[in-house]
Motif scaffolding. Sequence first.
Motif, PDB file in Angstrom:
ATOM      1  N   PRO A  92      60.483  31.285  32.707  1.00 10.04           N
ATOM      2  CA  PRO A  92      59.551  30.939  33.796  1.00 10.04           C
ATOM      3  C   PRO A  92      58.967  29.537  33.665  1.00 10.04           C
ATOM      4  O   PRO A  92      58.786  28.846  34.671  1.00 10.04           O
ATOM      5  CB  PRO A  92      58.456  32.017  33.678  1.00 10.04           C
ATOM      6  N   LEU A 130      61.782  27.115  34.796  1.00 10.84           N
ATOM      7  CA  LEU A 130      62.088  27.247  36.226  1.00 10.84           C
ATOM      8  C   LEU A 130      60.976  26.657  37.090  1.00 10.84           C
ATOM      9  O   LEU A 130      61.242  25.859  37.997  1.00 10.84           O
ATOM     10  CB  LEU A 130      62.305  28.721  36.568  1.00 10.84           C
ATOM     11  N   ARG A 155      60.885  23.333  39.394  1.00  9.54           N
ATOM     12  CA  ARG A 155      60.645  23.489  40.838  1.00  9.54           C
ATOM     13  C   ARG A 155      59.460  22.645  41.286  1.00  9.54           C
ATOM     14  O   ARG A 155      59.492  22.019  42.345  1.00  9.54           O
ATOM     15  CB  ARG A 155      60.402  24.958  41.159  1.00  9.54           C
ATOM     16  N   GLY A 160      62.367  30.593  48.266  1.00  9.21           N
ATOM     17  CA  GLY A 160      62.396  31.425  47.067  1.00  9.21           C
ATOM     18  C   GLY A 160      63.801  31.913  46.745  1.00  9.21           C
ATOM     19  O   GLY A 160      64.205  31.960  45.574  1.00  9.21           O
ATOM     20  N   LYS A 161      64.555  32.285  47.773  1.00  8.99           N
ATOM     21  CA  LYS A 161      65.922  32.764  47.571  1.00  8.99           C
ATOM     22  C   LYS A 161      66.833  31.639  47.112  1.00  8.99           C
ATOM     23  O   LYS A 161      67.772  31.863  46.332  1.00  8.99           O
ATOM     24  CB  LYS A 161      66.445  33.374  48.868  1.00  8.99           C
ATOM     25  N   TYR A 189      66.020  29.239  45.147  1.00  8.52           N
ATOM     26  CA  TYR A 189      65.798  29.032  43.712  1.00  8.52           C
ATOM     27  C   TYR A 189      66.348  30.181  42.882  1.00  8.52           C
ATOM     28  O   TYR A 189      66.993  29.969  41.853  1.00  8.52           O
ATOM     29  CB  TYR A 189      64.312  28.839  43.420  1.00  8.52           C
ATOM     30  N   THR A 190      66.114  31.405  43.320  1.00  4.56           N
ATOM     31  CA  THR A 190      66.541  32.552  42.501  1.00  4.56           C
ATOM     32  C   THR A 190      68.042  32.787  42.560  1.00  4.56           C
ATOM     33  O   THR A 190      68.660  33.137  41.544  1.00  4.56           O
ATOM     34  CB  THR A 190      65.810  33.821  42.963  1.00  4.56           C
ATOM     35  N   LYS A 191      68.643  32.595  43.724  1.00  6.80           N
ATOM     36  CA  LYS A 191      70.056  32.927  43.886  1.00  6.80           C
ATOM     37  C   LYS A 191      70.981  31.747  43.644  1.00  6.80           C
ATOM     38  O   LYS A 191      72.088  31.912  43.135  1.00  6.80           O
ATOM     39  CB  LYS A 191      70.295  33.489  45.294  1.00  6.80           C
ATOM     40  N   HIS A 192      70.556  30.550  43.991  1.00 11.82           N
ATOM     41  CA  HIS A 192      71.446  29.386  43.922  1.00 11.82           C
ATOM     42  C   HIS A 192      71.091  28.472  42.731  1.00 11.82           C
ATOM     43  O   HIS A 192      71.907  28.258  41.842  1.00 11.82           O
ATOM     44  CB  HIS A 192      71.393  28.590  45.232  1.00 11.82           C
ATOM     45  N   PHE A 251      68.722  28.672  40.209  1.00 11.03           N
ATOM     46  CA  PHE A 251      68.547  29.250  38.877  1.00 11.03           C
ATOM     47  C   PHE A 251      69.874  29.715  38.294  1.00 11.03           C
ATOM     48  O   PHE A 251      70.119  29.567  37.092  1.00 11.03           O
ATOM     49  CB  PHE A 251      67.562  30.420  38.942  1.00 11.03           C
ATOM     50  N   ARG A 252      70.734  30.266  39.122  1.00  6.33           N
ATOM     51  CA  ARG A 252      72.016  30.760  38.611  1.00  6.33           C
ATOM     52  C   ARG A 252      72.841  29.628  38.004  1.00  6.33           C
ATOM     53  O   ARG A 252      73.458  29.795  36.946  1.00  6.33           O
ATOM     54  CB  ARG A 252      72.801  31.422  39.743  1.00  6.33           C
TER      55      ARG A 252
END
Length: 320
Positions: free
Chosen positions: A115, A118, A122, A230-231, A233-236, A238-239
Amino acid sequence: MWKTVVRRFLVMIPQIIILSMIVFALAHFMPGDALTGKLDPNIDPAQLEALRDAAGWNDPLHEQYFRWVGNVFQGDFGRSYAQQVPVTTLIGSRAANSIRLGLVSTFFTYIIALPFGLFAGRYNNTWFDRVVMVYNYVSFAIPTFVLALIMVFIFGYRLGWFPTRGSVNVSLATGSAAYYWDMFYRLLLPGFVGGVLGTASTTQTLRNEVIDAKTQDYVRTARSKGVPEGKIYTKHIFRNAFLPIASSIGFIFSRLLNGSVFIERIFAFNGMGDLFITSIGGRDSAVIITLVLLYGVIAIFGSLVSDIVLSIADPRIRID
């Protein structure tokens, strides 16, 4: 991938052999031996040499090495001269504590670093990012024993929240719920210390990867399609940013397991690190050789585990 794993295992064989030779030679070049300082200084030197001859310590080094290798293939890593028990028994009684400490430290490393990295990436150049950067500098620079002593003083002695010595209360009934709770509770403080010390590189790497990923074309495309931030960052982001972190998981665990010497010593935690320091002080060469070789093998396997985790995290990547 399995063919590659098997091939890597075969490559490890000469690496382990070379490592064993180096470790065995260095251990025997240490000044003194297990008899140094342990006997009456007035003892007849001839009797002392007779004891060394009986133990085989005066044989040529190559003879000692091949004799040791022959015993290893039979599952015999020697006998601790200081404690008069087989080395495998001695290390086996300590290994579980070190493994548990390494797992808890790894958990704290990622629960803090992911966290931090990330959100610092961000919201870079904000107050949170600056706080994380200061935290990184401090956690990277502070020595292990200094942080451990500070934690012991604050949370052990001043606040009294955690016990400061031992891996479990021996007065509790083995196997009971209270026994396992006490074992877990005593892991938290040393595990947290080890975890904090392992966060700097992971946090900084993830932060830099997130900042870099924010400027990539696939992120711009996702935003133009109206994908929620948010999506994105989490899906694209961060992966993709997690790939360098995934490649170092094995190294981090092996480093935490091998680097817990000071933590185990300060917390009187009966693990392999504490045993290693004790064995060096007692010139217990059989234990020293086995422990250093074990640490080296763990590091070699850590490299393989990192590659496997990386290939799972991104199927496009194949280990060679």
